[in-house]
Design an enzyme around this catalytic site. Sequence first.
Site, PDB file in Angstrom:
ATOM      1  CG  ASN A  37      -1.974  -1.063   1.148  1.00 41.52           C
ATOM      2  OD1 ASN A  37      -2.532  -1.303   0.085  1.00 41.52           O
ATOM      3  ND2 ASN A  37      -2.245  -1.719   2.262  1.00 41.52           N
ATOM      4  CG  HIS A 125     -11.345  -2.411   6.192  1.00 37.91           C
ATOM      5  ND1 HIS A 125     -10.879  -2.579   7.473  1.00 37.91           N
ATOM      6  CD2 HIS A 125     -10.420  -2.966   5.375  1.00 37.91           C
ATOM      7  CE1 HIS A 125      -9.702  -3.183   7.431  1.00 37.91           C
ATOM      8  NE2 HIS A 125      -9.402  -3.431   6.168  1.00 37.91           N
ATOM      9  CD  GLU A 166     -13.615   0.773   2.694  1.00 36.27           C
ATOM     10  OE1 GLU A 166     -12.778   0.679   1.790  1.00 36.27           O
ATOM     11  OE2 GLU A 166     -14.029  -0.199   3.333  1.00 36.27           O
ATOM     12  CB  SER A 170      -9.722  -1.732   0.975  1.00 31.60           C
ATOM     13  OG  SER A 170     -10.649  -2.696   1.414  1.00 31.60           O
ATOM     14  CG  ASP A 195     -11.803   3.823   6.159  1.00 26.07           C
ATOM     15  OD1 ASP A 195     -10.773   4.375   5.719  1.00 26.07           O
ATOM     16  OD2 ASP A 195     -11.791   2.716   6.723  1.00 26.07           O
ATOM     17  CE  LYS A 229      -4.611   0.634   3.953  1.00 25.09           C
ATOM     18  NZ  LYS A 229      -4.894   0.077   5.254  1.00 25.09           N
TER      19      LYS A 229
END
Length: 371
Positions: A37, A125, A166, A170, A195, A229
């Site tokens: 990441n 997530h 998010e 992800s 997020d 990340k």
Amino acid sequence: MSKDSTFFLTQLLDERRAQQSFRELRLPGDKVDFCSNDYLGLARNADVRAYIHTLMTERHPAHGSTGSRLLAGNYEWILSVEQDLANFHQAPAGLLYNSGYDANLGVFSCLGRKGDTIIYDQLIHASIRDGVRLSAAQSFSFLHSDVADLEKKLRNAGGNIFVAVESVYSMDGDLAPLAAIAALCRQYGAHLIVDEAHATGIIGNAGEGLVQHLQLTDQCFARIHTFGKAVGCHGAVVLGSEILREYLINFSRSFIYTTSLPPAALAAIVAGYAAFPYMKAEREQLSALIRQFREGLTAVELLAGNTPIQAVLTRGNDNTRKIAGALQSAGLDVRPILHPTVPKGAERLRIVLHSFNTAAEVDMLIKVLQS
Ligand code: PMP
């Protein structure tokens, strides 16, 4: 420990093996990084590293934080870093957590009380799901990024309503339709929590994230930025009002009952954020590689999303493992994402592009995937 005492674990692990979903820890070796990441390469940036060392020696006399924030683990530097992060992200206040997992767990477990409602995107997530599980509020998921389904769920919600999304998902790498979601939340009086884990450092002129990029800061009840990340280190900040910060300090168990981040972690966060405004060329290079990858891959099923996370649907654990194996043999570090991490039929390769990848490496990736 005798063999018998772990027998029940062996049985469960054998079930995992039978489902072709056994997880193991692997070292990346010297393969080309299409997995980490570290989108901008800040985790290995020499200038950032040098700045971290300077900060560590100049800013704080100890290398351990020595306790929870509510006991000995609070120190001046941690307070000023929180305020600096809040200023960077145009928020009134910020509260540091030891990781993004801790932040989501701590926020979602304590905000919703009995009679309240948490509504979350179905692809949210695991850290948010776990926080929701610990909450006394009722909860529903809504279909991924489906604004009409979210509205249906909002109509049936009671008490204080929280909506969790998010900004960049992800596993799929797509963006949430944030403006439409924020408008709905306003209409229904719901509290929007975003997020920003995979948008931090990547979206916006200086990597401020999607909320700021779309000028939606006033529409958010809370934002979570994680540092594992693009910031290249570890930890997370929850941004919101002063009152929210005070509430979390009093009720958020993953904030209260743990040793606070050490000064070394703060140094890495400060140095990473200091680099963000100077990463314009890296963000442009990343965009160019994303374009090259998406335009070059014609014969495979690719999920939507112009972000560093590119999901190639390979379907089936066996097939996904096989293609990941071919990529690994070609010296490319791409990892398979298998069921049960993703639903059956949605098994994929999660390819992560970085500013330090080269066009030749991306070409090689395309060649192996098309073969
Ligand atoms: N939120 C999202 C969207 C994530 O992808 C992750 C990490 N995979 C987390 C939270 C957890 O962050 P951390 O790794 O800092 O615990």
